[in-house]
Design a protein around this motif. Structure first.
Motif, PDB file in Angstrom:
ATOM      1  N   LYS A  45       0.825  -1.207   0.000  1.00 20.25           N
ATOM      2  CA  LYS A  45       0.000   0.000   0.000  1.00 20.25           C
ATOM      3  C   LYS A  45       0.860   1.258   0.000  1.00 20.25           C
ATOM      4  N   HIS A  46       1.966   1.223   0.739  1.00 21.42           N
ATOM      5  CA  HIS A  46       2.860   2.379   0.781  1.00 21.42           C
ATOM      6  C   HIS A  46       3.543   2.572  -0.572  1.00 21.42           C
ATOM      7  N   ILE A  47       4.029   1.495  -1.162  1.00 24.69           N
ATOM      8  CA  ILE A  47       4.685   1.586  -2.470  1.00 24.69           C
ATOM      9  C   ILE A  47       3.726   2.155  -3.508  1.00 24.69           C
ATOM     10  N   GLU A  48       2.481   1.712  -3.471  1.00 27.05           N
ATOM     11  CA  GLU A  48       1.483   2.181  -4.435  1.00 27.05           C
ATOM     12  C   GLU A  48       1.017   3.607  -4.156  1.00 27.05           C
ATOM     13  N   GLY A  49       1.423   4.156  -3.018  1.00 25.79           N
ATOM     14  CA  GLY A  49       1.016   5.518  -2.688  1.00 25.79           C
ATOM     15  C   GLY A  49      -0.365   5.606  -2.061  1.00 25.79           C
ATOM     16  N   GLU A  50      -0.906   4.463  -1.655  1.00 30.10           N
ATOM     17  CA  GLU A  50      -2.245   4.444  -1.048  1.00 30.10           C
ATOM     18  C   GLU A  50      -2.207   4.974   0.378  1.00 30.10           C
ATOM     19  N   ILE A  51      -1.080   4.767   1.072  1.00 30.55           N
ATOM     20  CA  ILE A  51      -0.934   5.245   2.445  1.00 30.55           C
ATOM     21  C   ILE A  51       0.463   5.840   2.623  1.00 30.55           C
ATOM     22  N   SER A  52       0.585   6.743   3.584  1.00 27.07           N
ATOM     23  CA  SER A  52       1.871   7.376   3.876  1.00 27.07           C
ATOM     24  C   SER A  52       2.671   6.498   4.836  1.00 27.07           C
ATOM     25  N   MET A  53       3.941   6.838   5.003  1.00 24.50           N
ATOM     26  CA  MET A  53       4.767   6.097   5.962  1.00 24.50           C
ATOM     27  C   MET A  53       4.249   6.311   7.373  1.00 24.50           C
ATOM     28  N   ASP A  54       3.748   7.503   7.678  1.00 23.15           N
ATOM     29  CA  ASP A  54       3.151   7.742   8.997  1.00 23.15           C
ATOM     30  C   ASP A  54       1.969   6.801   9.228  1.00 23.15           C
ATOM     31  N   GLU A  55       1.157   6.603   8.181  1.00 24.01           N
ATOM     32  CA  GLU A  55       0.021   5.681   8.305  1.00 24.01           C
ATOM     33  C   GLU A  55       0.503   4.243   8.483  1.00 24.01           C
ATOM     34  N   VAL A  56       1.566   3.869   7.776  1.00 23.60           N
ATOM     35  CA  VAL A  56       2.141   2.526   7.938  1.00 23.60           C
ATOM     36  C   VAL A  56       2.537   2.320   9.398  1.00 23.60           C
ATOM     37  N   ASN A  57       3.278   3.264   9.939  1.00 23.26           N
ATOM     38  CA  ASN A  57       3.731   3.154  11.333  1.00 23.26           C
ATOM     39  C   ASN A  57       2.556   3.048  12.291  1.00 23.26           C
ATOM     40  N   LYS A  58       1.542   3.877  12.092  1.00 27.61           N
ATOM     41  CA  LYS A  58       0.361   3.860  12.969  1.00 27.61           C
ATOM     42  C   LYS A  58      -0.359   2.512  12.885  1.00 27.61           C
ATOM     43  N   MET A  59      -0.535   2.005  11.669  1.00 26.62           N
ATOM     44  CA  MET A  59      -1.247   0.736  11.497  1.00 26.62           C
ATOM     45  C   MET A  59      -0.460  -0.426  12.105  1.00 26.62           C
ATOM     46  N   ILE A  60       0.867  -0.394  11.987  1.00 23.92           N
ATOM     47  CA  ILE A  60       1.693  -1.445  12.586  1.00 23.92           C
ATOM     48  C   ILE A  60       1.589  -1.385  14.106  1.00 23.92           C
ATOM     49  N   GLU A  61       1.682  -0.186  14.684  1.00 21.32           N
ATOM     50  CA  GLU A  61       1.547  -0.046  16.133  1.00 21.32           C
ATOM     51  C   GLU A  61       0.197  -0.571  16.610  1.00 21.32           C
ATOM     52  N   GLU A  62      -0.884  -0.210  15.906  1.00 21.39           N
ATOM     53  CA  GLU A  62      -2.229  -0.667  16.286  1.00 21.39           C
ATOM     54  C   GLU A  62      -2.347  -2.181  16.145  1.00 21.39           C
ATOM     55  N   HIS A  63      -1.793  -2.720  15.066  1.00 18.06           N
ATOM     56  CA  HIS A  63      -1.851  -4.162  14.814  1.00 18.06           C
ATOM     57  C   HIS A  63      -1.207  -4.935  15.968  1.00 18.06           C
ATOM     58  N   TYR A  64      -0.001  -4.507  16.365  1.00 21.99           N
ATOM     59  CA  TYR A  64       0.703  -5.234  17.414  1.00 21.99           C
ATOM     60  C   TYR A  64       0.129  -4.952  18.797  1.00 21.99           C
ATOM     61  N   ALA A  65      -0.472  -3.782  19.012  1.00 18.99           N
ATOM     62  CA  ALA A  65      -1.157  -3.512  20.287  1.00 18.99           C
ATOM     63  C   ALA A  65      -2.346  -4.460  20.428  1.00 18.99           C
ATOM     64  N   GLN A  66      -3.097  -4.658  19.344  1.00 14.48           N
ATOM     65  CA  GLN A  66      -4.238  -5.581  19.367  1.00 14.48           C
ATOM     66  C   GLN A  66      -3.753  -7.020  19.577  1.00 14.48           C
ATOM     67  N   LYS A  67      -2.646  -7.359  18.944  1.00 15.89           N
ATOM     68  CA  LYS A  67      -2.093  -8.711  19.093  1.00 15.89           C
ATOM     69  C   LYS A  67      -1.672  -8.966  20.538  1.00 15.89           C
ATOM     70  N   ARG A  68      -1.047  -7.957  21.172  1.00 14.07           N
ATOM     71  CA  ARG A  68      -0.654  -8.112  22.574  1.00 14.07           C
ATOM     72  C   ARG A  68      -1.879  -8.281  23.475  1.00 14.07           C
ATOM     73  N   LEU A  69      -2.938  -7.519  23.210  1.00 11.70           N
ATOM     74  CA  LEU A  69      -4.160  -7.631  24.008  1.00 11.70           C
ATOM     75  C   LEU A  69      -4.752  -9.036  23.891  1.00 11.70           C
ATOM     76  N   ARG A  70      -4.737  -9.600  22.688  1.00  8.84           N
ATOM     77  CA  ARG A  70      -5.282 -10.948  22.494  1.00  8.84           C
ATOM     78  C   ARG A  70      -4.440 -12.008  23.184  1.00  8.84           C
ATOM     79  N   ASN A  71      -3.138 -11.758  23.290  1.00 10.22           N
ATOM     80  CA  ASN A  71      -2.245 -12.745  23.886  1.00 10.22           C
ATOM     81  C   ASN A  71      -2.161 -12.644  25.408  1.00 10.22           C
ATOM     82  N   ASP A  72      -2.647 -11.542  25.978  1.00 11.65           N
ATOM     83  CA  ASP A  72      -2.586 -11.362  27.458  1.00 11.65           C
ATOM     84  C   ASP A  72      -3.722 -12.048  28.156  1.00 11.65           C
TER      85      ASP A  72
END
Length: 72
Positions: A45-72
């Protein structure tokens, strides 16, 4: 024309983003690490210009925060 200049710049930007992602993912492989399908999709998505690098970082942080919540 201005439109063709914008088009050319977008293609250069796209190639530069793809090169950076290939390098980043390659460095992971050197350490025998694999990247997730989620990260590959964010890179695409970033390569295609659909999302910015800031959006990539935010989505990764949210993804792993949700993953940690599921694993706790």
């Amino acid at each position: 024309s201005a439109a063709s200049d914008v088009y050319k710049r977008q293609n250069v930007d796209k190639r530069e983003r793809a090169k950076l992602w290939r390098t980043s993912i390659g460095l992971q492989a050197v350490d025998n690490l694999t990247v997730s399908g989620f990260l590959i999709e964010m890179a695409r998505k970033h390569i295609e210009g659909e999302i910015s690098m800031d959006e990539v970082n935010k989505m990764i942080e949210e993804h792993y925060a949700q993953k940690r919540l599921r694993n706790d």
